[in-house]
Design an enzyme around this catalytic site. Structure first.
Site, short mmCIF file in Angstrom:
data_model
loop_
_atom_site.label_atom_id
_atom_site.label_comp_id
_atom_site.label_asym_id
_atom_site.label_seq_id
_atom_site.Cartn_x
_atom_site.Cartn_y
_atom_site.Cartn_z
N CYS A 12 -48.44 -12.70 -10.24
CA CYS A 12 -49.59 -12.63 -11.15
C CYS A 12 -50.07 -14.05 -11.41
O CYS A 12 -49.37 -15.02 -11.11
CB CYS A 12 -49.23 -11.92 -12.45
N HIS A 589 -25.86 15.08 -21.01
CA HIS A 589 -26.91 15.64 -21.85
C HIS A 589 -27.70 14.53 -22.55
O HIS A 589 -27.15 13.51 -22.96
CB HIS A 589 -26.39 16.66 -22.87
#
Length: 675
Positions: A12, A589
């Protein structure tokens, strides 16, 4: 030498944030696809993780995500996708780029998965090519601006005129700092011009590029007495804009000369590089630049007059324009346009001298730009602290880090927050930045340093008022951001369906529920585990790779909105204690607000996932992953978990699930135990 499926290069203009955000996104996207990747970064410190010739030769495809020159000619002949760095800042976007790069290889399977709507972007657009060349110059220029501007500003600590040996506050050390800073600032335009040219014409273009930049500074010298061109005369420079024009001119002149001299014998290549290119390109570019100096000076003057005209229209108009530009893309091209304009005006201000109208306007403009760039990260910090319950732990941690980034004038830290909800987060950021800019102008704040954030407060005139303006913008934006997140949170809670209480199971192998009643699963038990969410014959190198796969499949299935947040929820649960069971089973989970509906995803790896702690030390062959919305934690979560844990005690259940390669049979077997 290691070989990689994908190689990539990112860069960038500033080389601070986007470069490394794109690198991380590409690495994660490749891991999801089971691909190896090496990403070369072109940051402010230079090239890191540099690709070798053998790595380039051995790669299947190339992804270039850059707004500056990354020497893409090295990849000639390889299947390649080249886009701006902003198109690779998320894992999803980076994944599409990888798919497109592989599709270019002619693999029909991968081509079908590539994003069809992006097909027209396979060829790099002219606009992006021009922007990339421009940003290559800007990225090299910025370090000169920062170093020179800050040193010049520090020299003022001894007094506004401390560099002047005839002044009462003269200090020799301050004078030396002013000299050094001034030299660095004066190199801004030549460096900008030279590296725009270098991006186009490579190394041979540096010479005419530097010459073009110097001409842009001094203009066409004319003798005041004769009115004729005179090397000893004085000219009117055309600054920053002239540097851009000169850079592109120099670069394309080199490309033209390469074609002109292409017919010369090969043994004269050395002569071309050291004599013909620099001689002819410098002469051509120099003559053209001197010839257009008059019109360019007029354009430059008109542009500055326009900006001053905005100021004459009032602080609100100018501040609104600055604030909206700086916060629109937070480190992207629009932000950089505002910032570079500010530094160009600051350069003229410092050259004009303290006390002049040019100095007062330029330093006030720079202060407004800096304020607008500082505000967005601080908005996120305020929001995650005040409205902590409405943000994920990942967002909270990022928001706290943004306090440091914001205070040091690094805007990019706010980008992840905006990309998740462009509307209304972008307008909120723009409003906060505009408020800070408007107040900065109204408070008559003057900042003689182009970067550094609050680190340069000692040299900022009316510094306390500047801090106040920034804090007001951050607080207003932060309040609005929290209000939006609160609304979004409550809307998601209301969307959760009412649940039917059922009797809690008497036993659960992992987390025994203590509540007297729990909610039933959102879906009917008969089809709670969908066939399309059962994945057999997978091959995972580690627990984290398996959990990352589940997280991304959840997003693809519409079960969750953000894979990274779900992944963090899985890892947080593993940190509390492993979910690995016995005989090759695991029950990972995740409970998170990023999960929109309760679901189960099953993955099977016949060879076994190593590194996943289990009760018997065996590798995990089957992972039955539970995904629960945050609002249903403790209810649906416990219901499903206890049922699955109970089922794992059944030898027949374990044998069927572990032995089957039929996704439909596995789904049916698990659903039968959730009734």
């Amino acid at each position: 030498m290691a070989k990689f499926d994908i190689i990539a290069a990112t860069g960038c203009p500033t080389g601070i944030a986007h470069t490394f955000m794109a690198k991380e996104a590409l690495e994660k996207a490749a891991a999801e696809r089971g691909l190896t990747i090496k990403v070369e970064t072109h940051g402010q410190v230079g090239v890191e993780n540099e690709l070798t010739k053998s790595e380039i030769a051995g790669a299947k495809a190339v992804v270039v995500a850059a707004d500056k020159d990354v020497q893409a000619e090295r990849f000639a002949g390889k299947p390649m996708v080249s886009v701006g760095v902003s198109k690779a800042l998320s894992v999803e976007a980076a994944g599409k780029l990888i798919d497109r790069a592989l599709a270019a290889k002619g693999d029909d399977t991968v081509a079908a998965a590539a994003d069809i709507e992006d097909e027209g972007e396979e060829k790099e657009s002219i606009g992006h090519i021009i922007y990339k060349h421009l940003m290559n110059g800007v990225s090299h220029m910025l370090v000169f601006v920062v170093a020179g501007g800050v040193l010049t500003a520090v020299s003022f600590l001894w007094g506004i005129t401390s560099f002047d040996s005839t002044a009462s506050d003269y200090n020799s050390f301050a004078a030396m700092l002013k000299i050094i800073g001034g030299i660095a600032m004066n190199l801004m335009v030549p460096v900008l011009s030279a590296y725009i040219a270098e991006s186009i014409g490579k190394r041979p273009a540096l010479v005419p590029g530097f010459v073009a930049g110097m001409i842009a500074i001094q203009g066409l010298p004319v003798n005041a007495e004769t009115g004729m061109i005179d090397a000893g005369g004085a000219g009117v420079g055309f600054g920053f804009l002239g540097g851009i024009v000169g850079g592109f001119l120099a670069g394309y002149v080199i490309l033209l000369l390469e074609k002109v001299f292409a017919g010369l014998p090969k043994n004269l290549d050395g002569l071309k590089a050291i004599f013909l290119y620099p001689l002819f390109s410098t002469a051509i570019v120099g003559l053209v630049m001197l010839g257009i100096s008059g019109p360019m000076a007029a354009i430059n003057t008109a542009m500055m007059d326009f900006l001053k005209g905005l100021s004459a229209s009032g602080a609100v108009v100018l501040g609104l324009a600055i604030g909206c530009m700086c916060a629109f893309d937070m480190g992207g091209p629009v932000n950089k346009a505002a910032y570079v304009t500010g530094t160009a005006m600051l350069t003229e201000a410092l050259a004009a001298g303290v006390g002049t109208d040019t100095y007062n306007f330029g330093t006030n403009f720079m202060a407004a730009v800096s304020a607008a760039c500082i505000v967005p990260p601080l908005i996120t910090t305020f929001a995650v602290v005040v409205g902590k319950k409405y943000f994920s732990q990942e967002d909270h941690d990022a928001g706290v880090v943004n306090l440091i980034l914001g205070c040091t004038h690094i805007t990019e830290g706010a980008i992840p927050f905006m990309t998740k909800n462009i509307w209304p987060v972008m307008p909120i950021m723009m409003l906060g930045s505009s408020i800070a800019s408007i107040l900065t102008i109204m408070f008559n704040v003057h900042d003689p340093a182009p970067h550094g954030g609050f680190l340069v407060l000692p040299v900022v005139e009316n510094g306390p008022l500047w801090v106040l303006a920034i804090l007001i913008g951050a607080v207003v934006g932060g309040i609005l951001f929290v209000a939006f997140k609160k609304y979004d949170f409550e809307k998601n809670q209301k969307a959760a369906p009412a649940a039917k209480p059922v009797e809690a199971p008497k036993a659960a192998a992992v987390e025994a529920p203590k509540a007297a009643a729990v909610e039933a699963p959102k879906a009917e038990a008969a089809d709670f585990v969908k066939v399309e969410n059962v994945f057999v014959a997978e091959d995972f190198a580690s627990r984290d790779e398996a959990l990352s796969f589940v997280s991304n499949q959840a997003v693809k299935a519409g079960i969750a909105s953000d894979a990274d947040t779900v992944m963090n929820a899985f890892l947080a649960r593993e940190a509390e204690g492993t979910t690995g069971m016995m005989e090759g089973f695991a029950i990972p989970h995740a409970k998170s607000d990023a999960i929109t509906e309760a679901a189960v995803i099953v993955v099977k790896d016949e060879s076994g996932v190593t590194g996943w702690d289990t009760m018997d030390g065996a590798p995990v062959n089957v992972a039955i992953a539970l995904l629960i919305p945050g609002a249903q934690a403790g209810t649906t979560h416990l219901k499903i978990l206890s049922k699955v844990a109970e089922a794992l005690m059944d030898e027949d259940f374990r044998a069927t699930v572990k032995g089957s390669t039929d996704a439909a049979e596995i789904a049916k077997t698990i659903n039968a135990r959730l009734v």
